[in-house]
Structure formats: structure tokens, C-alpha cells
Design a protein around this motif. Structure first.
Motif, short mmCIF file in Angstrom:
data_model
loop_
_atom_site.label_atom_id
_atom_site.label_comp_id
_atom_site.label_asym_id
_atom_site.label_seq_id
_atom_site.Cartn_x
_atom_site.Cartn_y
_atom_site.Cartn_z
N LEU A 62 1.15 -1.13 0.13
CA LEU A 62 0.17 0.15 0.09
C LEU A 62 1.17 1.51 -0.35
N LEU A 63 0.45 2.25 -1.13
CA LEU A 63 1.45 3.51 -1.43
C LEU A 63 1.02 4.00 -1.36
N ASP A 64 2.14 5.71 -0.42
CA ASP A 64 1.43 6.63 0.09
C ASP A 64 1.00 7.81 -0.68
N ASP A 65 0.20 6.92 -2.02
CA ASP A 65 0.44 8.32 -3.09
C ASP A 65 -1.07 7.52 -3.65
N GLY A 66 -1.84 6.74 -2.82
CA GLY A 66 -2.97 6.48 -2.56
C GLY A 66 -3.17 4.69 -3.31
N SER A 67 -1.84 4.52 -4.36
CA SER A 67 -2.53 3.05 -5.08
C SER A 67 -1.79 2.20 -4.44
N SER A 68 -1.79 0.62 -4.77
CA SER A 68 -1.61 -0.50 -3.70
C SER A 68 -1.66 -1.63 -4.48
#
Length: 459
Positions: A305-311
Motif C-alpha cells: 500500500l503506497l503513500d500516493d493512494g495506489s496499491s
């Protein structure tokens, strides 16, 4: 000889000639098909005796496999899309499933979540026949360490007296249930957790709500066909392979697995403290009868789970008995909620932890049709649990920090290995008498001993 008789002789000769040509052509076709099948059945070179390389006929087999897969997916999913996406069907799909009389019948729901602060949660409940429940909970808090279910590494719990089936994800302090199909689920736990570093037992009340932020990703329907074709094209297409192909439609119907991205929020009372949790994560639901752990060699699974909202989900499964010695799976979910199936990856099982110890750092590349991703992973902590009624598999759960194309994130990894030492007697001795009796029955069947055929059977 008259002209009429001469014409009849010539006609007979011509017919015999045509018949001979047809027989020779059919014989040539049969010979060529036999030769082709013989060549396609040749085994590729195996790495570590398990993982096939691309053989000389790889691209031919890849093209055939791709065409067959696309046809199957059209027949099973595309032409039935209206029915499969209807609210009534999705509601049926998303609820706890009735367990059948099949001894391998299963129903599993899991949650994996994390946030930018590094807090991580993993919960899985697996319903089996006669009220048997396989359960695990891990909570990782930065600066504090890992909290986990007190019975781990064993996951086996009992929710009935062995005379009735369960109908929901409930037992061992857990209660997980859908509030709105494909939209929201409730996750509750009232029991104890162990703080691993200090072996301290704490009273815990967990109450979280999962809200989906995207449609579901169905592995049978949505995985990249090119990834599946790649795995199949590496295998030997022998008699066993063709026998499996005949039943592949039946097998697909017996194995359902889908995932959703969403947000997990609520509160946890941990000892004397009350914490608010706000996490992003995945919910998955699997059910059917084709999930025999004893046939799986290995798998590795990353949920990031990435900080830019992507996963991102990235995995690799080795199940040679199903002609998938190295099947890569996964997808990327964009910040806008779109799923992009992974089309290729250089993550190979033989390069990561093949000797039974997962690495602490992993770097690999995955591709979608739109983009390339460099994935860098660092393990912060790990724990071991055993999966299956006889501990058929050993799983390392890793709690990780990651960077994908320079974007930081948090997540989980699972490394599963075959485990052949069985479930220890010291653990099994605490099981109810009826379950111990069933396990003795199963061992008797495995040893080809004479047994009481009226006994129950459960994996």
C-alpha cells in the motif's frame, strides 16, 4: 472389352487411387499430430528440479494456451457478464458460503491493511467442516512490536461440538460479517493477544469497519491471460496434462477467489489503552473445494500500500500437480481505483528463499500493459504460523516497508513452504476427542488400514 466395361475399370482404378490418397493423407496427418504431441510432451530443463524454463516449443505452446484461455474466459465470464455483475449474484457471492459434504470444502475471508505511520494488521478466518475454524490475527505497531493471536503458530479452533456445521465467520473471539455486499464488512475480535517480545498476554477488543473503495478483482476472470499462458507453456503437455484440461471448467467452478481494495477504520482497546486505527488495505474472499495445501510446493505473496493512494498485489505460486510450477499473479490498483493486471514479472521463486528462509530484502520488477514498476522491499519483522489440519504448510508472515518507483509504502508478505513434520502431538492432545478421532481416521486411510467407514472425513 467394350467401352462400357473399360470405363468401369478406369472408374474403379480412379476410386482406388482417391481412396489411397485419402488414407495416405490421413496417415500423414495422424503421424504429424502424434509427432507434435510427442514433441510438446517433452519436459523443459528444470531449475532446482522444480521450476521449468522455456523449452524449444515454448512460443507455440504459449500461443495455443493463450487462445484456449481467451475462449474459456469468454465462455465462462464474458458472455455471462450481465448475470455475474448483477446485485443478486454479487450478494450471493459475498456472504459466508454454505459448506458442502465434500471433505475439502472451505470458506475463507482475510484482511491485510497498513498506513503511512507503519501500523499493520492481518486477520484471516477459514471455515471448514464440523465447525472447525482456522484463525490468525497479527497487529504490528511501530516502536512497540508485534501482537498476535495467543494460539499461534497453530491456527485450529473449534466452534461446535463436531455434530453441526458453522454458518458464519464466528468463533475463537472473532466475528466477521458483511454489512452490505461488496461494500462493507465488520471485523470484531474480543479476546487476548500476545505481545511477542515480552510474551505478555493482553485483553483486546477490536471493532473495525471495512469499506470498499473499488470494484472486486476476480482471479479466475481478471488475472492476465499472458501470465497464465506463460506458466502453462513451460509445462510438459503429457497425458496427465490433457486429462486435466478436460476438467478445467469443472475445477474453475470449484475454486473462487476475489479481492477488494478499501479502508479499514475503527478502534482497538489494547490492555488499558484505546487506539484509533485508520488503515488502507485489501479484503479477500475464497471458497470452494479445490484448495488442497498438500499439493502446493511454495508460494510468495506481497500486498503493498503506497503513500500516493495506489496499491499492488504480486505473487508467485508453485503447484506442479496442477501444471502450474511457477504461476505469477497480481495487479496494480491506481489511485483512481482502476485495476491493471500484472502482465510480467522477474520475481522468480528459485531466486528468493528457495532453501526455506525468506530474504530480508527483495528487489524485482513487475509490468502492466501501461507501466513498469521497480519494487524494493525491506522486512521489519516476521512471524511463523502453520496452515492446514496437519500443518501441511509453514508460512512466514513478514511486515514490510517498501518503495515502488520511488514512492514509499507499507505492506505484508507471505512465504509459504511445504511442511512434512505434521502437527505436534503436544498441540493435537488439546483438541476435542471427536476431532482427534477424525484425524486418526484420516491417517488410517492414508496408511491403507482397515477403518470404520461410517466415520466422518474432514481435511
Amino acid at each position: 472389352m467394350g467401352n462400357g466395361q473399360s470405363r468401369k475399370v478406369h472408374q474403379t482404378d480412379w476410386n482406388m487411387y482417391i481412396l489411397t490418397i485419402i488414407c495416405l493423407s490421413l496417415g500423414l496427418v495422424v503421424a504429424l499430430l502424434s509427432l507434435a504431441m510427442l514433441l510438446l510432451s517433452r519436459k523443459s530443463m528444470l531449475i532446482f528440479g522444480k521450476y521449468p524454463c522455456k523449452g524449444i516449443f515454448y512460443w507455440l505452446k504459449y500461443g495455443i494456451a493463450l487462445l484456449v484461455l481467451r475462449h474459456l474466459r469468454y465462455r465462462i465470464y464474458k458472455r455471462n457478464e450481465e448475470l455475474l455483475s448483477s446485485p443478486a449474484h454479487l450478494a450471493t457471492l459475498d456472504r459466508p458460503q454454505p459448506l458442502t459434504s465434500d471433505p475439502k470444502s472451505y470458506d475463507v475471508v482475510s484482511f491485510v491493511a497498513a498506513n503511512a505511520a507503519g501500523q499493520k494488521l492481518m486477520v484471516t478466518l477459514e471455515r471448514r467442516r464440523l465447525g472447525v475454524l482456522k484463525a490468525a490475527l497479527y497487529l504490528w505497531l511501530p516502536g512497540e512490536g508485534l501482537y498476535s493471536s495467543p494460539k499461534l503458530p497453530d491456527m485450529v479452533h473449534f466452534t461446535t461440538d463436531g455434530k453441526e456445521e458453522s454458518s458464519e465467520f464466528k468463533g475463537a473471539g472473532f466475528h466477521i460479517y458483511p454489512e452490505q455486499s461488496m461494500r462493507s464488512w465488520r471485523l470484531k475480535y474480543d479476546g487476548k493477544l500476545v505481545k511477542q517480545e515480552k510474551e505478555q498476554l493482553l485483553d483486546v477488543q477490536l471493532d473495525l469497519s471495512f469499506t470498499s473503495t473499488a470494484d472486486h478483482f476476480n482471479y479466475n476472470r481478471d488475472l492476465s491471460s499472458s501470465l497464465i499462458a506463460d506458466s502453462i507453456a513451460r509445462e510438459a503437455w503429457n497425458d496427465s496434462f490433457y486429462s486435466m484440461l478436460k476438467s478445467v471448467g469443472h475445477i474453475v467452478e470449484k475454486r473462487t477467489h476475489y479481492e477488494q481494495n478499501g479502508e479499514l477504520a475503527g478502534n482497538i482497546v489494547l490492555g488499558e489503552r484505546r487506539l484509533a486505527l485508520e488503515l488502507r488495505g485489501f479484503r479477500d474472499h475464497s471458497f470452494g473445494t479445490e484448495r488442497c495445501l498438500s499439493t502446493i510446493n511454495r508460494y510468495v505473496y506481497f500486498a503493498l500500500l503506497l503513500d500516493d493512494g495506489s496499491s499492488m498485489i504480486v505473487g508467485n505460486l508453485s503447484q506442479p500437480s496442477f501444471f502450474l510450477s511457477s504461476l505469477k499473479v497480481g495487479y496494480v490498483r491506481t489511485p483512481r481505483g482502476n485495476y491493471q493486471p500484472i502482465t510480467a514479472s522477474n520475481f522468480e521463486l528459485y531466486s528468493y528463499g528457495e532453501r526455506g528462509t525468506p530474504p530480508q530484502h527483495q528487489n524485482f520488477i513487475v509490468y502492466t500493459a501501461e507501466q513498469q514498476y521497480l519494487v524494493q522491499i525491506r522486512v521489519e519483522h516476521s512471524a511463523v504460523r502453520y496452515v492446514g489440519g496437519d500443518w501441511e504448510s509453514k508460512v512466514y508472515n513478514q511486515f514490510v516497508a517498501c518503495t515502488v518507483n520511488g514512492i514509499p509504502g507499507q505492506g505484508h508478505a507471505e512465504y509459504l513452504y511445504r511442511h512434512n513434520e505434521g502437527r505436534p502431538e503436544t498441540v493435537a492432545a488439546q483438541d476435542p476427542k471427536w476431532y482427534q478421532r477424525i484425524k486418526r481416521f484420516e491417517r488410517s486411510l492414508s496408511n491403507m488400514d482397515l477403518v470404520n467407514e461410517t466415520e466422518e472425513f474432514i481435511f
